[in-house]
Structure formats: structure tokens, C-alpha cells
Design an enzyme around this catalytic site. Structure first.
Site, PDB file in Angstrom:
ATOM      1  N   THR A  30       1.021  -1.356  -0.393  1.00 33.67           N
ATOM      2  CA  THR A  30       0.048  -0.500   0.462  1.00 33.67           C
ATOM      3  C   THR A  30       0.702   1.034  -0.037  1.00 33.67           C
ATOM      4  OG1 THR A  30      -1.921  -1.042   1.488  1.00 33.67           O
ATOM      5  CG2 THR A  30      -1.705   1.258   1.135  1.00 33.67           C
ATOM      6  N   THR A  33       4.247   4.436  -3.618  1.00 36.26           N
ATOM      7  CA  THR A  33       5.480   4.172  -4.129  1.00 36.26           C
ATOM      8  C   THR A  33       4.641   2.478  -5.256  1.00 36.26           C
ATOM      9  OG1 THR A  33       6.464   4.690  -2.897  1.00 36.26           O
ATOM     10  CG2 THR A  33       7.663   3.414  -4.365  1.00 36.26           C
ATOM     11  N   ASP A  83       6.139  -4.105  -1.436  1.00 33.24           N
ATOM     12  CA  ASP A  83       5.453  -2.857  -0.838  1.00 33.24           C
ATOM     13  C   ASP A  83       6.909  -2.016  -0.667  1.00 33.24           C
ATOM     14  OD1 ASP A  83       3.976  -1.908   1.222  1.00 33.24           O
ATOM     15  OD2 ASP A  83       3.398  -2.871   2.250  1.00 33.24           O
ATOM     16  N   GLY A  99       0.144   4.806   5.856  1.00 34.64           N
ATOM     17  CA  GLY A  99      -1.149   5.127   4.788  1.00 34.64           C
ATOM     18  C   GLY A  99      -2.020   3.315   6.021  1.00 34.64           C
ATOM     19  N   GLU A 105      -0.494  -5.384   5.788  1.00 28.61           N
ATOM     20  CA  GLU A 105       0.834  -5.480   5.017  1.00 28.61           C
ATOM     21  C   GLU A 105       1.760  -6.680   5.794  1.00 28.61           C
ATOM     22  OE1 GLU A 105       0.889  -0.548   3.877  1.00 28.61           O
ATOM     23  OE2 GLU A 105       1.658  -1.009   5.645  1.00 28.61           O
TER      24      GLU A 105
HETATM   25  C1  5RP Z   1       0.911   2.085   4.064  1.00 33.68           C
HETATM   26  C2  5RP Z   1       2.675   1.661   4.141  1.00 33.68           C
HETATM   27  C3  5RP Z   1       3.106   2.100   2.720  1.00 33.68           C
HETATM   28  O1  5RP Z   1       4.688   1.050   2.713  1.00 33.68           O
HETATM   29  C4  5RP Z   1       5.024   3.303   3.304  1.00 33.68           C
HETATM   30  O2  5RP Z   1       3.674   4.307   3.950  1.00 33.68           O
HETATM   31  C5  5RP Z   1       5.087   4.294   2.685  1.00 33.68           C
HETATM   32  O3  5RP Z   1       4.238   5.026   1.619  1.00 33.68           O
HETATM   33  P1  5RP Z   1       4.539   5.454   0.645  1.00 33.68           P
HETATM   34  O4  5RP Z   1       5.229   4.741  -0.795  1.00 33.68           O
HETATM   35  O5  5RP Z   1       3.313   6.457  -0.180  1.00 33.68           O
HETATM   36  O6  5RP Z   1       5.765   6.479   0.188  1.00 33.68           O
HETATM   37  O7  5RP Z   1       3.340   1.427   4.909  1.00 33.68           O
HETATM   38  O8  5RP Z   1       0.649   1.238   5.680  1.00 33.68           O
END
Ligand code: 5RP
Length: 221
Positions: A30, A33, A83, A99, A105
Site C-alpha cells: 500500500t 510507491t 511494498d 498509510g 501488510e
Molecule cells: C502504508 C505503508 C507504506 O508502505 C508507507 O507508508 C510508504 O508509503 P509511500 O510509498 O506513500 O511513501 O506502510 O501503510
């Protein structure tokens, strides 16, 4: 490919991860990225059987691309999970959950043989903890857990107005210097009312792909 700007670096890491996909069912995380990774995955969707997703928002994006979203219970183990992360140290121990999807996850990571973490280079740190540590809690235990986190040296802040996909709450813990990530992961996970903590140290990533202006950097190198 040279890239600059945080979003371009995320895209670069996602594209590099796509090269590691060999087919089958892919575990998908999630975040912004991973959104790039999902968009890349759409280009090879004919070569995969589908995805197990760590959040409703990723499931929606996968389905919008016509990628089947499968139930982990029906799939069993996964060969590969991709992830993002909010922080990684050099041992590929992570802080995740910015997120709010940390529990699913962690489940998908645990079910996967190989975990590839994708991020922009700014996520690599010496010591975890500058990013407020997310902790998913059962609603009735919010204050109980918050008091315990204060005793552990942190300053928990309730992510007000946010409910996880599992119907729970998030405390973001500021001010921790996580020098022993495995011990802190176990200690916080042991608190009554905690669903899971966003430290991924007992099951770290196997490969970290960082987007950098000079091209993708992988750890271990
Ligand atoms: C969501 C997460 C995401 O992997 C983490 O917040 C990184 O997010 P981004 O890719 O938007 O920087 O753990 O729960």
C-alpha cells in the site's frame, strides 16, 4: 534511467521491482510507491495470476487495472511481496504504516517467501524512529495502550478521524530511537489491545530497492 523528484524516484524503484516479477500471484502493499508498482504491474497482467492486496485502496487500484484480487486464504503462500516503507535501516528492518495498512501488510509479508521493499532514497536511515511509529489498536484500548507507550519513552498521538480497514485506530508514536527493532517490535506487540506495531524487524525485507538520481540502488548491494 536518471530521475529526480521524490515521485520519480518512487516510480524508478517500482519499475526496478517489476523486473523481479516471475508470474504467479503477487503480494501487493500500500502507498504512493506501490501505486506506481500496481500501474507497472498492469503492463504485464497477462503474465500473472492475480494479486493478494494489503488494503482496500490497493485492491481498488488493482481491480481498476483488471488485475484479479485474490483472498490469501484461498492462495496459501506467496512467492513475492512488494511494498513500500516509511523508513528502512541498513539491515532492511522497516517502519511501515504511514498509510495505516500495517496489519494486513505484516500478514502478507509473513505469508511471502520474498519481500521486496521499494522506496525513494530518503527512506534509508541509520536508526529507525524519526518517522512516528504507527501502532494499530483496538478502539477500547486506545488510552491504555497510549499510557504504556509513554512509559516506553514515546509520545503517542491518536490519528483522529482515521479508521483502519480492520475497524481499528492508529496511534503514531513520536520520539522513539529504535536501536533494537526486534525487541521493540516484540514489546509493543505484547501490549494488550495492540493489533500490531509498524516495525517490520522480525520479518525484515529481503531486498530494498531505492530510487536515486543515479538509478536504482539495491540493498544488500
Ligand atoms: C502504508 C505503508 C507504506 O508502505 C508507507 O507508508 C510508504 O508509503 P509511500 O510509498 O506513500 O511513501 O506502510 O501503510
Amino acid at each position: 534511467m536518471a530521475a529526480s523528484g521524490q515521485d520519480a524516484l518512487k516510480r524508478q524503484a517500482a519499475e526496478a521491482a517489476l523486473a523481479q516479477v516471475e508470474g504467479g500471484v503477487i503480494g501487493v502493499g500500500t502507498g504512493s510507491t506501490v501505486n506506481h508498482f500496481i500501474d507497472c504491474l498492469a503492463g504485464i497482467k497477462g503474465r500473472i495470476d492475480g494479486a493478494v492486496s494489503s488494503s482496500e485502496v490497493s485492491s481498488e487500484r488493482l481491480r481498476a487495472h483488471g488485475i484479479p484480487v485474490l483472498d490469501l486464504n484461498a492462495v496459501g503462500g506467496l512467492a513475492l511481496y512488494v511494498d513500500g516503507a516509511d523508513e528502512s535501516n541498513h539491515r532492511l528492518q522497516l517502519v511501515k504504516g504511514g498509510g495505516g495498512a500495517l496489519t494486513r501488510e505484516k500478514i502478507v509479508a509473513a505469508a511471502s517467501e520474498r519481500f521486496i521493499c521499494i522506496a525513494d532514497e530518503g527512506k534509508l536511515v541509520e536508526v529507525l524512529g524519526a518517522f512516528p511509529l504507527p501502532v494499530e489498536v483496538i478502539p477500547m484500548a486506545r488510552s491504555l495502550v497510549a499510557r504504556a507507550l509513554v512509559r516506553m519513552g514515546g509520545t503517542p498521538v491518536w490519528r483522529e478521524g482515521f479508521v483502519t480497514d480492520n475497524g481499528n485506530l492508529i496511534l503514531d508514536v513520536h520520539g522513539l530511537q529504535i536501536t533494537d527493532p526486534c525487541a521493540v517490535e516484540q514489546a509493543i506487540n505484547n501490549l494488550a489491545g495492540v493489533v500490531t506495531v509498524g516495525i517490520f524487524a522480525l520479518r525484515p525485507a529481503d531486498l530494498l530497492i531505492l530510487g536515486t538520481p543515479g538509478g536504482p540502488r539495491t540493498l544488500p548491494g
